[in-house]
Design an enzyme around this catalytic site. Structure first.
Site, PDB file in Angstrom:
ATOM      1  N   ARG A 102       1.649  35.776  40.662  1.00  0.00           N
ATOM      2  CA  ARG A 102       1.748  37.106  40.056  1.00  0.00           C
ATOM      3  C   ARG A 102       1.472  37.050  38.553  1.00  0.00           C
ATOM      4  NH1 ARG A 102       5.222  41.186  42.089  1.00  0.00           N
ATOM      5  NH2 ARG A 102       6.258  41.457  40.092  1.00  0.00           N
TER       6      ARG A 102
ATOM      7  N   ARG B 247      -3.868  32.473  30.909  1.00  0.00           N
ATOM      8  CA  ARG B 247      -5.033  32.872  30.100  1.00  0.00           C
ATOM      9  C   ARG B 247      -5.336  31.861  29.021  1.00  0.00           C
ATOM     10  NH1 ARG B 247      -2.335  37.954  28.985  1.00  0.00           N
ATOM     11  NH2 ARG B 247      -2.788  39.332  30.748  1.00  0.00           N
TER      12      ARG B 247
ATOM     13  N   ARG C 103      17.466  37.042  32.415  1.00  0.00           N
ATOM     14  CA  ARG C 103      16.792  37.819  31.364  1.00  0.00           C
ATOM     15  C   ARG C 103      17.813  38.557  30.523  1.00  0.00           C
ATOM     16  NH1 ARG C 103      11.829  40.425  34.940  1.00  0.00           N
ATOM     17  NH2 ARG C 103      13.401  41.088  36.408  1.00  0.00           N
TER      18      ARG C 103
ATOM     19  N   GLU D 244      20.848  39.955  32.838  1.00  0.00           N
ATOM     20  CA  GLU D 244      20.545  40.094  34.271  1.00  0.00           C
ATOM     21  C   GLU D 244      20.839  38.766  34.963  1.00  0.00           C
ATOM     22  OE1 GLU D 244      16.787  42.165  34.953  1.00  0.00           O
ATOM     23  OE2 GLU D 244      16.407  40.764  36.583  1.00  0.00           O
TER      24      GLU D 244
ATOM     25  N   TYR E 215       7.471  42.694  48.467  1.00  0.00           N
ATOM     26  CA  TYR E 215       7.668  42.553  47.032  1.00  0.00           C
ATOM     27  C   TYR E 215       6.709  43.506  46.307  1.00  0.00           C
ATOM     28  CZ  TYR E 215       8.544  39.428  42.938  1.00  0.00           C
ATOM     29  OH  TYR E 215       8.906  38.877  41.742  1.00  0.00           O
TER      30      TYR E 215
ATOM     31  N   ASP F  34       5.341  46.325  43.718  1.00  0.00           N
ATOM     32  CA  ASP F  34       5.544  46.964  42.425  1.00  0.00           C
ATOM     33  C   ASP F  34       5.469  48.474  42.616  1.00  0.00           C
ATOM     34  OD1 ASP F  34       6.037  44.864  40.673  1.00  0.00           O
ATOM     35  OD2 ASP F  34       3.916  44.373  40.507  1.00  0.00           O
TER      36      ASP F  34
HETATM   37  P1  FAD Z   1      14.170  51.881  46.141  1.00  0.00           P
HETATM   38  O1  FAD Z   1      13.907  52.233  44.718  1.00  0.00           O
HETATM   39  O2  FAD Z   1      15.022  50.688  46.413  1.00  0.00           O
HETATM   40  O3  FAD Z   1      14.769  53.165  46.864  1.00  0.00           O
HETATM   41  C1  FAD Z   1      15.388  53.111  48.114  1.00  0.00           C
HETATM   42  C2  FAD Z   1      16.575  54.065  48.069  1.00  0.00           C
HETATM   43  O4  FAD Z   1      17.123  54.167  49.382  1.00  0.00           O
HETATM   44  C3  FAD Z   1      17.696  53.581  47.166  1.00  0.00           C
HETATM   45  O5  FAD Z   1      18.012  54.568  46.228  1.00  0.00           O
HETATM   46  C4  FAD Z   1      18.852  53.324  48.146  1.00  0.00           C
HETATM   47  O6  FAD Z   1      20.130  53.608  47.596  1.00  0.00           O
HETATM   48  C5  FAD Z   1      18.516  54.272  49.273  1.00  0.00           C
HETATM   49  N1  FAD Z   1      19.095  53.897  50.575  1.00  0.00           N
HETATM   50  C6  FAD Z   1      18.987  52.704  51.192  1.00  0.00           C
HETATM   51  N2  FAD Z   1      19.635  52.727  52.374  1.00  0.00           N
HETATM   52  C7  FAD Z   1      20.151  53.972  52.508  1.00  0.00           C
HETATM   53  C8  FAD Z   1      20.944  54.603  53.504  1.00  0.00           C
HETATM   54  N3  FAD Z   1      21.315  53.968  54.617  1.00  0.00           N
HETATM   55  N4  FAD Z   1      21.322  55.886  53.313  1.00  0.00           N
HETATM   56  C9  FAD Z   1      20.953  56.562  52.188  1.00  0.00           C
HETATM   57  N5  FAD Z   1      20.201  55.996  51.214  1.00  0.00           N
HETATM   58  C10 FAD Z   1      19.809  54.728  51.370  1.00  0.00           C
HETATM   59  N6  FAD Z   1       7.883  47.465  39.676  1.00  0.00           N
HETATM   60  C11 FAD Z   1       6.927  47.626  38.718  1.00  0.00           C
HETATM   61  O7  FAD Z   1       5.873  48.195  38.997  1.00  0.00           O
HETATM   62  N7  FAD Z   1       7.129  47.162  37.439  1.00  0.00           N
HETATM   63  C12 FAD Z   1       8.282  46.540  37.069  1.00  0.00           C
HETATM   64  O8  FAD Z   1       8.433  46.131  35.911  1.00  0.00           O
HETATM   65  C13 FAD Z   1       9.301  46.358  38.067  1.00  0.00           C
HETATM   66  N8  FAD Z   1      10.444  45.733  37.735  1.00  0.00           N
HETATM   67  C14 FAD Z   1      11.407  45.597  38.695  1.00  0.00           C
HETATM   68  C15 FAD Z   1      12.598  44.971  38.313  1.00  0.00           C
HETATM   69  C16 FAD Z   1      13.615  44.830  39.237  1.00  0.00           C
HETATM   70  C17 FAD Z   1      14.888  44.163  38.838  1.00  0.00           C
HETATM   71  C18 FAD Z   1      13.423  45.297  40.582  1.00  0.00           C
HETATM   72  C19 FAD Z   1      14.501  45.127  41.597  1.00  0.00           C
HETATM   73  C20 FAD Z   1      12.250  45.913  40.947  1.00  0.00           C
HETATM   74  C21 FAD Z   1      11.222  46.064  40.015  1.00  0.00           C
HETATM   75  N9  FAD Z   1      10.035  46.713  40.334  1.00  0.00           N
HETATM   76  C22 FAD Z   1       9.067  46.858  39.372  1.00  0.00           C
HETATM   77  C23 FAD Z   1       9.789  47.243  41.692  1.00  0.00           C
HETATM   78  C24 FAD Z   1      10.203  48.717  41.832  1.00  0.00           C
HETATM   79  O9  FAD Z   1      11.578  48.876  41.572  1.00  0.00           O
HETATM   80  C25 FAD Z   1       9.911  49.148  43.265  1.00  0.00           C
HETATM   81  O10 FAD Z   1       8.549  48.940  43.582  1.00  0.00           O
HETATM   82  C26 FAD Z   1      10.238  50.621  43.581  1.00  0.00           C
HETATM   83  O11 FAD Z   1      11.260  51.135  42.801  1.00  0.00           O
HETATM   84  C27 FAD Z   1      10.604  50.687  45.039  1.00  0.00           C
HETATM   85  O12 FAD Z   1      10.790  52.014  45.460  1.00  0.00           O
HETATM   86  P2  FAD Z   1      11.369  52.269  46.928  1.00  0.00           P
HETATM   87  O13 FAD Z   1      11.454  53.727  47.109  1.00  0.00           O
HETATM   88  O14 FAD Z   1      10.585  51.489  47.913  1.00  0.00           O
HETATM   89  O15 FAD Z   1      12.808  51.586  46.943  1.00  0.00           O
HETATM   90  N1  UDP Z   2       8.601  33.102  36.313  1.00  0.00           N
HETATM   91  C1  UDP Z   2       8.975  31.946  35.660  1.00  0.00           C
HETATM   92  N2  UDP Z   2       9.336  32.004  34.353  1.00  0.00           N
HETATM   93  C2  UDP Z   2       9.339  33.161  33.660  1.00  0.00           C
HETATM   94  C3  UDP Z   2       8.944  34.340  34.320  1.00  0.00           C
HETATM   95  C4  UDP Z   2       8.588  34.291  35.650  1.00  0.00           C
HETATM   96  O1  UDP Z   2       8.994  30.883  36.259  1.00  0.00           O
HETATM   97  O2  UDP Z   2       9.683  33.145  32.461  1.00  0.00           O
HETATM   98  C5  UDP Z   2       8.232  33.008  37.740  1.00  0.00           C
HETATM   99  C6  UDP Z   2       9.421  33.222  38.676  1.00  0.00           C
HETATM  100  O3  UDP Z   2       9.229  32.387  39.797  1.00  0.00           O
HETATM  101  C7  UDP Z   2       9.283  34.665  39.077  1.00  0.00           C
HETATM  102  C8  UDP Z   2       7.772  34.805  39.170  1.00  0.00           C
HETATM  103  O4  UDP Z   2       7.278  33.993  38.085  1.00  0.00           O
HETATM  104  O5  UDP Z   2       9.904  34.928  40.304  1.00  0.00           O
HETATM  105  C9  UDP Z   2       7.252  36.212  39.043  1.00  0.00           C
HETATM  106  O6  UDP Z   2       7.697  36.746  37.826  1.00  0.00           O
HETATM  107  P1  UDP Z   2       7.762  38.298  37.563  1.00  0.00           P
HETATM  108  O7  UDP Z   2       8.109  38.515  36.136  1.00  0.00           O
HETATM  109  O8  UDP Z   2       6.526  38.898  38.095  1.00  0.00           O
HETATM  110  O9  UDP Z   2       8.998  38.695  38.463  1.00  0.00           O
HETATM  111  P2  UDP Z   2       9.675  40.132  38.742  1.00  0.00           P
HETATM  112  O10 UDP Z   2       8.935  41.155  37.915  1.00  0.00           O
HETATM  113  O11 UDP Z   2       9.499  40.355  40.199  1.00  0.00           O
HETATM  114  O12 UDP Z   2      11.093  39.968  38.373  1.00  0.00           O
END
Ligand code: FAD
Ligand code: UDP
Length: 373
Positions: free
Chosen positions: A171, A175, A279, A303, A351, A353
């Site tokens: 992911r 560069r 983080r 985190e 996984y 985004d």
């Molecule tokens: P969710 O946002 O998980 O929504 C599902 C919802 O369903 C939740 O609100 C949950 O409470 C609800 N639910 C589940 N079960 C039930 C039930 N039985 N009854 C009622 N409600 C229920 N993506 C990016 O593009 N850039 C980023 O920088 C990025 N950073 C991230 C960092 C973290 C820590 C995480 C965890 C994810 C990150 N993502 C990022 C991914 C992004 O969060 C997801 O792609 C997106 O929010 C997923 O949307 P979703 O609707 O599939 O799921």
């Molecule tokens: N990763 C790492 N060091 C860092 C940042 C990321 O080794 O400082 C690795 C780690 O395995 C992570 C993966 O790269 O799970 C993908 O990172 P990303 O930032 O895309 O993770 P996410 O956004 O899903 O938290």
């Protein structure tokens, strides 16, 4: 009992995009959401006038023009570009792996020198990398693997790098230029003021039940909708019939500091194994249209990555073979539920985004409603 065209389980992005297109097509929607608010993982909480990314740092990036136009049609984005820094025992390295990282690590200055160094360090890897460790060493050599990848990855996934698939590390860009942009995508930014504006628009005109677990009263909700759109975990939907899928969960701890700028950047990755968190996020830097000096305080979130247990939030699907095989069995059961659409990160155990979730919801909406107009 009131009847809806759609009962949408989960008020996250997937549910939101489906609701948006359903409403555009004149359909009625009931949203059933477990949490206290809509938005899923993109929800932002206002603390001290700062939009805090409550469920982890979210940076929007995409190369899909349709998706970018779609979100920009909902809210205005800023010009935020993610340039995180890794902290290894106080040594600071630019991420993702680029000439700034290589120069700091080895005291070199040209791409040729960097390539030679990596070539020398990857000499032990032959053929196709079999796991994340081999993949990482093959991409950036042993020094960077040891200092910036190994500890972070093992904290993040709770298992050895040898037991993880190589695609997780792919992911990240590698560069041979002095470019600290974490993403290669054509478009990037964060909604000005945070993500809640997107959520408000997506669910406009829907009826909403918060703090309500669909699975706790499935029969009633099923009777309320002609169709169900389910975005929760797929193993829970089937009452864990074949056993539990694994997830990683997160714990967030906030500090509010009386300084206007605590760490100088939105995201610091703590890559040493001994530091318990992965983080620290200083949220005000995401909202880069407001100069940080205009707000006297700052919110910083640590985190921690933890193994998921029932009752916790399942944030990341664990992408190993065992879980993928189990997921396939649930997906087959899902295909048999003719009246239910499964979508999003949890129901598809992917996984994803944000842009990929939107893309996938748009495709499903098109199939469901005939067109996106
Ligand atoms: P969710 O946002 O998980 O929504 C599902 C919802 O369903 C939740 O609100 C949950 O409470 C609800 N639910 C589940 N079960 C039930 C039930 N039985 N009854 C009622 N409600 C229920 N993506 C990016 O593009 N850039 C980023 O920088 C990025 N950073 C991230 C960092 C973290 C820590 C995480 C965890 C994810 C990150 N993502 C990022 C991914 C992004 O969060 C997801 O792609 C997106 O929010 C997923 O949307 P979703 O609707 O599939 O799921
Ligand atoms: N990763 C790492 N060091 C860092 C940042 C990321 O080794 O400082 C690795 C780690 O395995 C992570 C993966 O790269 O799970 C993908 O990172 P990303 O930032 O895309 O993770 P996410 O956004 O899903 O938290």
């Amino acid at each position: 009992m009131k009847k809806f065209d759609y009962v949408i389980v989960g008020g996250g992005l997937f549910g939101g995009v489906m609701a948006w297109y359903a409403r555009k097509n004149g359909k009625t929607c009931l949203i059933v959401e477990k949490r206290k608010q809509l938005g899923g993982n993109i929800y932002c909480e206002d603390i001290e006038g700062i939009p805090v990314h409550r469920y982890g740092a979210h940076i929007f990036h995409t190369s899909d023009k349709n998706v970018w136009q779609f979100v920009n049609g909902l809210v205005e984005f800023n010009r935020y570009t993610n340039c995180p820094v890794a902290n290894y025992h106080g040594e600071m390295y630019n991420m993702p792996f680029n000439m700034n990282t290589f120069s700091k690590m080895w005291g070199i200055s040209t791409p040729e020198e960097a390539r030679a160094k990596i070539e020398e360090q990857r000499a032990g890897i032959f053929g196709q990398p079999a796991n994340l460790e081999e993949q990482a060493i093959s991409l950036v050599g042993t020094d960077i693997y040891e200092k910036l990848i190994k500890g972070y990855t093992e904290k993040q996934w709770g298992r050895a790098c040898k037991e993880l698939p190589s695609f997780i590390i792919k992911r990240l860009p590698v560069r041979y230029t002095y470019d600290n942009n974490y993403f290669n995508d054509r478009y990037q930014g964060i909604p000005i003021g945070g993500y809640n504006g997107i959520t408000e628009k997506l669910f406009e005109g829907c009826e909403v039940m918060l703090e309500t677990d669909y699975l706790a009263d499935k029969k009633t909700f099923d009777a309320m909708g002609d169709r169900i759109i389910y975005t929760g975990t797929i193993d829970a939907y089937f009452n864990y019939r074949y056993g539990k899928l694994e997830y990683r969960s997160l714990r967030f701890e906030d500090d509010i500091f009386d300084v206007d700028n605590y760490q100088g950047v939105a995201v610091v990755n703590h890559t040493a194994r001994e530091v318990p968190y992965t983080r620290t996020i200083e949220h005000k830097h995401f909202n880069c249209t407001v100069p940080y000096s205009e707000i006297p305080k700052t919110v910083v979130t640590r985190e921690y990555s933890v193994a998921w247990e029932e009752g916790m939030e399942p944030y990341y699907p664990v992408n190993d073979e065992k879980n993928q095989e189990l997921y396939q069995k649930y997906a087959e059961l899902g295909a048999g539920e003719k009246n239910v659409m499964f979508g999003g990160r949890l129901a598809e155990y992917k996984y994803y985004d944000m842009d990929k979730v939107i893309e996938s919801a748009m495709k499903k909406a098109e199939a469901e409603f005939g067109s996106l107009a």
